[in-house]
Design an enzyme around this catalytic site. Structure first.
Site, short mmCIF file in Angstrom:
data_model
loop_
_atom_site.label_atom_id
_atom_site.label_comp_id
_atom_site.label_asym_id
_atom_site.label_seq_id
_atom_site.Cartn_x
_atom_site.Cartn_y
_atom_site.Cartn_z
N HIS A 82 -6.90 0.14 3.51
CA HIS A 82 -5.86 0.69 4.38
C HIS A 82 -4.84 1.43 3.53
O HIS A 82 -4.44 0.97 2.47
CB HIS A 82 -5.15 -0.45 5.13
CG HIS A 82 -4.25 0.01 6.22
ND1 HIS A 82 -4.69 0.20 7.51
CD2 HIS A 82 -2.94 0.34 6.23
CE1 HIS A 82 -3.69 0.61 8.27
NE2 HIS A 82 -2.61 0.70 7.51
N ASP A 161 0.99 -4.56 17.83
CA ASP A 161 1.26 -3.47 16.88
C ASP A 161 1.22 -2.12 17.58
O ASP A 161 2.01 -1.23 17.29
CB ASP A 161 0.26 -3.49 15.72
CG ASP A 161 0.59 -2.38 14.72
OD1 ASP A 161 1.71 -2.41 14.17
OD2 ASP A 161 -0.23 -1.47 14.54
N ARG A 168 8.77 1.79 17.14
CA ARG A 168 9.42 1.99 15.83
C ARG A 168 9.46 3.46 15.48
O ARG A 168 10.43 3.95 14.89
CB ARG A 168 8.64 1.22 14.74
CG ARG A 168 8.83 -0.28 14.82
CD ARG A 168 7.77 -0.99 14.02
NE ARG A 168 7.77 -0.60 12.63
CZ ARG A 168 6.70 -0.57 11.83
NH1 ARG A 168 5.51 -0.93 12.29
NH2 ARG A 168 6.80 -0.20 10.58
N SER A 183 2.56 -5.07 10.39
CA SER A 183 1.74 -4.10 11.12
C SER A 183 0.39 -3.91 10.43
O SER A 183 -0.67 -4.03 11.05
CB SER A 183 2.51 -2.77 11.20
OG SER A 183 1.66 -1.69 11.48
N LYS A 187 -3.46 -5.97 11.52
CA LYS A 187 -4.66 -5.20 11.86
C LYS A 187 -5.82 -5.52 10.92
O LYS A 187 -6.97 -5.65 11.33
CB LYS A 187 -4.35 -3.69 11.79
CG LYS A 187 -3.52 -3.22 12.97
CD LYS A 187 -3.17 -1.75 12.90
CE LYS A 187 -2.18 -1.45 11.83
NZ LYS A 187 -1.39 -0.24 11.99
N1 URA Z 1 0.82 2.01 8.55
C1 URA Z 1 0.68 1.03 9.49
O1 URA Z 1 -0.44 0.72 9.90
N2 URA Z 1 1.79 0.42 9.93
C2 URA Z 1 3.02 0.73 9.52
O2 URA Z 1 3.98 0.13 9.97
C3 URA Z 1 3.17 1.75 8.55
C4 URA Z 1 2.03 2.38 8.07
#
Ligand code: URA
Length: 425
Positions: A82, A161, A168, A183, A187
């Site tokens: 990620h 999220d 946000r 966040s 995931k």
């Molecule tokens: N990437 C994400 O998945 N979440 C965030 O809050 C910031 C970057």
């Protein structure tokens, strides 16, 4: 419990209990805590932060708001990756098939871009026919069959999220460590991989502006991963200039192919091989960067990419076609010297205005438009030499060139930037 009391408690810098965090997250997803109270809470977190225990409770309660994927039907160690957001970041397009070409399964869900950052999903959709939506069964079957699949993030994954990120984004509360960490990690945990590589970007084009902040975010996420038994490594990477040569969906697909053919720029090719080496090592496959590199040069990674594209309905002939735009505009250097800065955020926004990105979630994309840099930071340039090409379907005007040139900084001498700044494991 009342949301107003929890907002006030956080506003005063106090620690919320596990029960309070659970109540807030559950209430938000159920609709009993409205957006305006959740935004106030996010702003309180932005200013007062959260303790490690609070971040862990927030993350795990977020995980429970959606489906948790079970990848156990796939043999081997499943490694996910990620990035916290970048400009010109086409890494997943190359890394996923590259790692899979060593027999390590990659089952990856990716998201869309918003604002100045690009999303892998949008890039994949620039491939004619490529299906990003797959059922969980098809996704798992494809990874069992060919070792790799990159699909869109399921709507069923971490509903908290999905709601909170959108909130946000419009309340200036994205760039805060507790909310980014929860966040990202909610995931990744829900997506079911055994091991996770986190690319924590830092610099002008990233949410984290300093290495110290990026290090704190990286450490927080590594600790969260380890606490739930997932091997987790974070790399802190430079996002002060765009990554690689291209920004724009199809342009980035073409650059990804170039890299997969072993013909990419040395800096980004080396960077991706280093990331692949870490992902492979997380799956207990030890290779040198040179050994990884061979799969770019001998076509094995490209074959895997083509296999993935075909398995997901993509048109392999269309894949290689050049972009179709009304105009390609050359941007000449205004003076001779060395490129000293190419601010990622400015070029991300510039490409967005060409149609390559979205200003708001509902914007349509123009997959063909964007920028290709001929020069990057550290490269020498002569006055009048082409620094970049702009691919546009819009009107061409002198401002298109002058605005671009305004962001290109040229100096006498400059140190070339290192892509990986630090590794935290
Ligand atoms: N990437 C994400 O998945 N979440 C965030 O809050 C910031 C970057």
């Amino acid at each position: 419990m009342r949301a107003v009391d929890l907002i006030q408690k956080k506003r005063e810098g106090q620690e919320l209990t596990a029960a309070e965090i659970r109540w807030l997250v559950e209430g938000y997803v159920a609709g009993t805590v409205p957006d305006y109270q959740m935004s106030a809470f996010a702003m309180a977190v932005y200013f007062k932060g959260m303790t490690t225990r609070e971040i862990s409770d927030l993350t795990m309660n977020m995980v429970k708001t959606g489906q948790e994927f079970d990848l156990s039907a796939i043999d081997g160690v499943k490694v996910d990756k990620h990035s916290t957001g970048g400009v010109g970041d086409k890494v997943t397009l190359i890394l996923a098939p590259l790692v899979a070409s060593f027999g390590v399964p990659v089952a990856k869900m990716s998201g869309r871009g918003l604002g100045h950052t690009g999303g892998t999903l949008d890039k994949l959709e620039a491939i004619k026919g490529y299906q990003v939506e797959r059922s969980q069964e098809d996704f798992i079957r494809q990874v069992q069959d060919i070792g790799v699949s990159v699909i869109g993030q399921s709507d069923q994954l971490v509903k908290a999220d999905k709601l909170l990120y959108a909130l946000r984004d419009v309340t200036a509360t994205v760039d805060t460590i507790p909310l980014i960490a929860s966040s990202v990690m909610s995931k990744k945990i829900a997506a079911g991989a055994d091991a996770i590589l986190l690319d924590v970007t830092v610099g002008e084009g990233a949410f984290m502006k300093t290495v110290d902040e990026a290090r704190e975010l990286a450490q927080t996420m590594v600790d969260l991963g380890k606490a739930v038994g997932r091997k987790t490594v974070a790399v802190i990477t430079d996002m002060s200039q765009p990554l690689g040569r291209a920004i724009g969906n199809r342009l980035e697909i073409l650059e990804a192919i170039e890299i997969l053919q072993g013909k990419g720029r040395e800096d980004i090719s080396h960077f991706i091989c280093e990331l692949a080496q870490i992902m492979l090592s997380l799956a207990n496959v030890e290779k040198t960067v040179e050994e990884v590199r061979q799969h770019l040069e001998n076509g094995q990674a490209l074959d895997k990419f083509e296999e993935m594209v075909a398995a997901q309905g993509g048109d392999l002939e269309d894949l290689y076609r050049p972009v179709k735009v009304a105009h390609v505009v050359d941007i000449p250097a205004q003076e001779s010297g060395v490129i000293s800065a190419l601010p990622a955020m400015e070029f991300g926004l510039y490409a967005m205005r060409l149609g390559a990105g979205r200003a708001v979630k509902t914007d349509d994309l123009d997959y063909e438009t964007g920028i290709v840099f001929e020069k990057k930071v550290g490269d020498s340039v002569q006055k009048g030499e082409i620094v970049a090409k702009v691919y546009t379907n819009g009107k061409i005007s002198p401002q298109l060139v002058t605005e671009f040139q305004k962001y290109v900084k040229i100096n006498d001498r400059v140190k070339r930037l290192q892509e990986i700044i630090e590794i935290i494991s």
